[in-house]
Design a protein around this motif. Structure first.
Motif, PDB file in Angstrom:
ATOM      1  N   ASP A 157       0.612  -1.219   0.019  1.00  0.00           N
ATOM      2  CA  ASP A 157      -0.219   0.121  -0.082  1.00  0.00           C
ATOM      3  C   ASP A 157       0.964   1.328   0.079  1.00  0.00           C
ATOM      4  N   ILE A 158       1.867   1.230   0.955  1.00  0.00           N
ATOM      5  CA  ILE A 158       2.822   2.514   0.952  1.00  0.00           C
ATOM      6  C   ILE A 158       3.678   2.614  -0.204  1.00  0.00           C
ATOM      7  N   SER A 159       3.970   1.590  -0.811  1.00  0.00           N
ATOM      8  CA  SER A 159       4.959   1.652  -1.883  1.00  0.00           C
ATOM      9  C   SER A 159       4.297   1.907  -3.423  1.00  0.00           C
ATOM     10  N   THR A 160       3.050   2.501  -3.129  1.00  0.00           N
ATOM     11  CA  THR A 160       2.546   2.790  -4.752  1.00  0.00           C
ATOM     12  C   THR A 160       1.608   3.894  -4.437  1.00  0.00           C
ATOM     13  N   PRO A 161       2.328   5.008  -4.029  1.00  0.00           N
ATOM     14  CA  PRO A 161       1.604   6.195  -3.874  1.00  0.00           C
ATOM     15  C   PRO A 161       1.319   6.870  -5.483  1.00  0.00           C
ATOM     16  N   VAL A 162       0.270   7.457  -5.590  1.00  0.00           N
ATOM     17  CA  VAL A 162      -0.111   8.078  -6.963  1.00  0.00           C
ATOM     18  C   VAL A 162      -0.157   9.817  -6.497  1.00  0.00           C
ATOM     19  N   ILE A 163       0.557  10.535  -7.140  1.00  0.00           N
ATOM     20  CA  ILE A 163       0.628  11.705  -6.833  1.00  0.00           C
ATOM     21  C   ILE A 163       0.158  12.576  -8.093  1.00  0.00           C
ATOM     22  N   GLN A 164      -0.585  13.558  -7.574  1.00  0.00           N
ATOM     23  CA  GLN A 164      -0.854  14.373  -8.859  1.00  0.00           C
ATOM     24  C   GLN A 164       0.054  15.662  -8.823  1.00  0.00           C
ATOM     25  N   ILE A 165       0.918  15.775  -9.760  1.00  0.00           N
ATOM     26  CA  ILE A 165       1.924  16.461  -9.950  1.00  0.00           C
ATOM     27  C   ILE A 165       1.660  17.773 -10.730  1.00  0.00           C
ATOM     28  N   TRP A 166       0.445  17.899 -11.414  1.00  0.00           N
ATOM     29  CA  TRP A 166       0.067  19.088 -11.994  1.00  0.00           C
ATOM     30  C   TRP A 166      -1.397  18.735 -12.465  1.00  0.00           C
ATOM     31  N   ASP A 167      -2.067  19.787 -12.781  1.00  0.00           N
ATOM     32  CA  ASP A 167      -3.524  19.684 -13.069  1.00  0.00           C
ATOM     33  C   ASP A 167      -3.849  18.636 -14.313  1.00  0.00           C
ATOM     34  N   GLY A 168      -4.256  17.525 -14.062  1.00  0.00           N
ATOM     35  CA  GLY A 168      -4.457  16.738 -15.182  1.00  0.00           C
ATOM     36  C   GLY A 168      -3.199  15.722 -15.357  1.00  0.00           C
ATOM     37  N   ILE A 169      -2.386  15.648 -14.441  1.00  0.00           N
ATOM     38  CA  ILE A 169      -1.235  14.720 -14.710  1.00  0.00           C
ATOM     39  C   ILE A 169      -0.801  14.165 -13.397  1.00  0.00           C
ATOM     40  N   LEU A 170      -0.801  12.747 -13.535  1.00  0.00           N
ATOM     41  CA  LEU A 170      -0.399  11.915 -12.284  1.00  0.00           C
ATOM     42  C   LEU A 170       1.106  11.577 -12.352  1.00  0.00           C
ATOM     43  N   VAL A 186      -1.144  -1.352  -8.014  1.00  0.00           N
ATOM     44  CA  VAL A 186      -0.758  -0.135  -8.942  1.00  0.00           C
ATOM     45  C   VAL A 186      -1.682   0.319  -9.762  1.00  0.00           C
ATOM     46  N   MET A 187      -2.590  -0.936 -10.616  1.00  0.00           N
ATOM     47  CA  MET A 187      -3.398  -0.625 -11.554  1.00  0.00           C
ATOM     48  C   MET A 187      -4.578   0.010 -10.855  1.00  0.00           C
ATOM     49  N   GLU A 188      -5.150  -0.606  -9.678  1.00  0.00           N
ATOM     50  CA  GLU A 188      -6.255  -0.346  -9.166  1.00  0.00           C
ATOM     51  C   GLU A 188      -5.969   1.208  -8.515  1.00  0.00           C
ATOM     52  N   ASN A 189      -5.036   1.390  -7.841  1.00  0.00           N
ATOM     53  CA  ASN A 189      -4.803   2.843  -7.377  1.00  0.00           C
ATOM     54  C   ASN A 189      -4.694   3.891  -8.304  1.00  0.00           C
ATOM     55  N   LEU A 190      -3.975   3.359  -9.447  1.00  0.00           N
ATOM     56  CA  LEU A 190      -3.578   4.392 -10.642  1.00  0.00           C
ATOM     57  C   LEU A 190      -4.993   4.940 -11.221  1.00  0.00           C
ATOM     58  N   LEU A 191      -5.879   3.906 -11.567  1.00  0.00           N
ATOM     59  CA  LEU A 191      -7.003   3.920 -12.577  1.00  0.00           C
ATOM     60  C   LEU A 191      -8.187   4.893 -11.457  1.00  0.00           C
ATOM     61  N   GLN A 192      -8.154   4.512 -10.285  1.00  0.00           N
ATOM     62  CA  GLN A 192      -9.190   5.161  -9.404  1.00  0.00           C
ATOM     63  C   GLN A 192      -8.877   6.656  -9.206  1.00  0.00           C
ATOM     64  N   LYS A 193      -7.426   6.707  -9.125  1.00  0.00           N
ATOM     65  CA  LYS A 193      -7.036   8.174  -9.057  1.00  0.00           C
ATOM     66  C   LYS A 193      -7.098   8.857 -10.363  1.00  0.00           C
ATOM     67  N   ILE A 194      -7.002   8.263 -11.225  1.00  0.00           N
ATOM     68  CA  ILE A 194      -7.218   9.032 -12.895  1.00  0.00           C
ATOM     69  C   ILE A 194      -8.849   9.353 -12.754  1.00  0.00           C
ATOM     70  N   VAL A 195      -9.979   8.321 -12.114  1.00  0.00           N
ATOM     71  CA  VAL A 195     -11.175   8.802 -12.250  1.00  0.00           C
ATOM     72  C   VAL A 195     -11.333  10.215 -11.183  1.00  0.00           C
ATOM     73  N   ASP A 196     -10.807  10.071 -10.181  1.00  0.00           N
ATOM     74  CA  ASP A 196     -11.027  11.003  -8.891  1.00  0.00           C
ATOM     75  C   ASP A 196     -10.681  12.225  -9.616  1.00  0.00           C
ATOM     76  N   THR A 197      -9.262  12.209 -10.176  1.00  0.00           N
ATOM     77  CA  THR A 197      -8.872  13.705 -10.250  1.00  0.00           C
ATOM     78  C   THR A 197      -9.198  14.123 -11.810  1.00  0.00           C
ATOM     79  N   GLY A 198      -9.724  13.169 -12.552  1.00  0.00           N
ATOM     80  CA  GLY A 198     -10.117  13.422 -13.975  1.00  0.00           C
ATOM     81  C   GLY A 198      -8.716  13.997 -14.775  1.00  0.00           C
ATOM     82  N   SER A 199      -7.818  13.178 -14.454  1.00  0.00           N
ATOM     83  CA  SER A 199      -6.381  13.419 -15.031  1.00  0.00           C
ATOM     84  C   SER A 199      -6.263  12.535 -16.387  1.00  0.00           C
ATOM     85  N   SER A 200      -5.520  13.255 -17.308  1.00  0.00           N
ATOM     86  CA  SER A 200      -5.712  12.498 -18.723  1.00  0.00           C
ATOM     87  C   SER A 200      -4.201  11.858 -19.152  1.00  0.00           C
TER      88      SER A 200
END
Lengths: 288, 137, 132
Positions: A157-170, A186-200
């Motif tokens: 859990d702690i070794s897969t942080p997804v960081i929003q580094i810019w508006d729309g960029i993770l 990794v996939m689950e966290n990343l995809l969920q964060k994509i949905v949450d932040t609307g990052s493309s």
């Protein structure tokens, strides 16, 4: 007439308990830092009581008998909690083996004039308590496994942080080896964060991945494909020269994936995809 | 030791049965607290197998079981039909192979979605596919 | 019989799938959509699957077919709003839907179609000018 072991045990419960506690307290591996003597006494008393209650002259040779369920129950609880508290296997093992010693001592006192019977009973008791010992170890190891399992989950859990580094960029820095269960997280966290932040755009940085073999590459490709299905682009950055070499030697096709050597160049690429430009501020120039 | 905690079965006879069957599996998965990704994988696998029954055998049956083993719990699904059976299971388990009009992802793809996959088939007698998905698997 | 409504928005068609599709319904959607593209001369199709919790290989194939078929009719197809669990499952199943455009939501999907559309127009208007 043969001596009744159950009767003997019932009549001498307190002698046995005292003898056992004495052995535990004098043993150098006593962990009074992890457990108070009172606790030890309560725990030991409980076990002796259960043993005196369930042991009969018949079932002494039948370890699998359901009469011992209560004893097993107590033993499992004790070894499970000791595993969690950080007792060593030796310390946990000595707990039950010192009970054996105390029992044999007791027999010796009571049956000193009848060596044949003493020998026979000791043999039986030995076998029974060895089995208890094995069980203690089994549950102790299971308790340890639980601890390891929990830690593994925490680490992944702690070794897969997804960081929003810019508006729309993770950005997702991956540290350590990428196996199939890690990839799932990794996939689950990343995809969920994509949905949450609307990052493309997502940047997957693999500078912390020690080696990329065909399996790891496959996991990376899966992650990139899944991101694409969601409607976002994925850039893989942090490709070290030796990784580039192995990838080509193994014949792994990464041509459908945007790859960059460093996180910085991946970010630059992401900016250009978003049609953003980073400029030095005018006022700073005037200062020179 | 694998223990069965609950059992439920439904018959598959027509195309419209696909959605209720998926819903039933999903309900059970939600009940045992399976995560959304594993839920989706299991339901998708069920969907593929129900479709196989309808495509190749016309009708069949699905058995839904909640099972547990040690500290893990999971769902076991058994899909049985009395259809033509599969002549070469190894071939059917290859990616891209299909006798019907499909992408040929059905069986091998389904296998990738679950933790345990077992298929038994006798030509002329039918096919039984059993899949198992652990709650945290 | 249930029918999935197809909305027309300028040069594009919009389909929002709100229910779990059974096979007949999905096949009907494919036919209706292709007919509609042909009839209206639409330049793009947007399919919103954000409410769909399961996409199996059959549904995946339908989506791929729609994309390929509309392309023959000179229209692009964008699938938007796929849920994370669905995306992971599709990849594990072995379906990566190559040839289908994707976007996060309807708004971005529309923007994507818009760019492709205007790009086409530019190309048609000035063949010599390479805008790529």
């Amino acid at each position: 007439m043969a001596t009744s072991i159950s009767q003997l045990l019932k009549n001498n419960k307190s002698t046995l308990l005292d003898g056992w506690i004495q052995k535990q307290l004098t043993n150098e591996s006593l962990r009074d830092d992890l457990m108070t003597n009172d606790e030890l006494r309560t725990q030991s008393e409980e076990l002796v009581n259960a043993l005196a209650k369930s042991l009969t002259d018949e079932n002494i040779t039948q370890v699998d008998s359901s009469d011992f369920d209560e004893v097993f129950e107590i033993l499992s609880t004790i070894s499970m909690s000791r595993a969690r508290q950080g007792f060593s296997p030796r310390e946990t093992g000595l707990y039950i083996f010192s009970l054996k010693e105390a029992l044999i001592d007791l027999l010796q006192q009571k049956l000193s004039e009848n060596p044949t019977e003493l020998f026979e009973l000791s043999q039986k008791l030995n076998r029974l308590l060895d089995n208890f010992g094995v069980l203690t170890f089994e549950t102790f190891i299971k308790g340890r496994e639980d601890v390891i399992l929990r830690q593994t989950e925490e680490i992944s859990d702690i070794s897969t942080p997804v960081i929003q580094i810019w508006d729309g960029i993770l950005a997702l820095p991956i540290i350590g080896t990428l196996d199939s269960s890690r990839t799932q997280v990794v996939m689950e966290n990343l995809l969920q964060k994509i949905v949450d932040t609307g990052s493309s755009i997502a940047i997957l940085d693999i500078s912390g991945v020690p080696a990329v073999d065909s399996l790891v590459a496959q996991h990376l490709i899966k992650t990139v494909s899944a991101t694409r299905l969601m409607g976002a682009d994925c850039i893989i950055s942090g490709i070290r020269p030796e990784i580039a070499q192995t990838v080509v030697h193994l014949g792994i096709d990464l041509s459908n994936i945007i790859t960059k050597a460093t996180m910085a160049s991946a970010l630059k690429h992401a900016f250009s995809m978003h049609r953003l430009a980073v400029k030095r501020h005018e006022t700073e120039k005037k200062g020179f | 030791m694998l223990m069965t905690l609950s059992k439920d079965s439904m018959s598959i006879t027509r195309e419209q049965d696909v959605v209720p069957c998926r819903n039933r599996v999903k309900e059970v998965a939600v009940k045992i607290g399976m995560g959304i990704v594993n839920q989706t994988k299991l339901v998708t696998a069920a969907s593929e197998l129900v479709r196989n029954i309808l495509r190749y055998a016309d009708s069949g049956e699905v058995l839904i079981e909640v099972v547990s083993k040690g500290r893990e719990s999971g769902i076991r699904l058994t899909f049985s039909d009395k259809g033509p059976g599969i002549a070469d299971i190894n071939l059917a388990m290859q990616d891209g192979y299909s006798t019907g009009r499909s992408l040929g992802l059905g069986l091998p793809g389904t296998k990738r979605l679950v933790n345990e996959f077992d298929i038994k088939s006798t030509v002329g007698q039918g096919t039984v596919v059993t899949i198992l998905k652990w709650k945290n698997g | 019989m249930d029918k999935i409504p197809i909305l027309r928005m300028g040069p594009f068609l919009l389909v929002t799938i709100q229910i779990d599709l059974y096979d007949r319904l999905a096949l009907n959607l494919e036919t209706d959509l292709i007919n509609m593209v042909h009839k209206t001369g639409a330049r793009g199709v947007l399919i919103d699957i954000s409410a769909v919790s399961i996409v199996d290989s059959f549904m995946g194939r339908i989506l791929g077919n729609i994309a390929s078929m509309t392309r023959v009719l000179d229209a692009e197809t964008v699938v938007v709003g796929m849920q994370p669990a669905v995306a992971i499952t599709l990849i594990e199943l072995g379906l990566s839907l190559h040839g289908v455009h994707t976007a996060l939501d309807v708004e971005r999907g529309m923007a994507l179609l818009q760019t492709k559309h205007s790009l086409d127009d530019e190309m048609a208007g000035d063949d010599a000018d390479d805008t790529e």
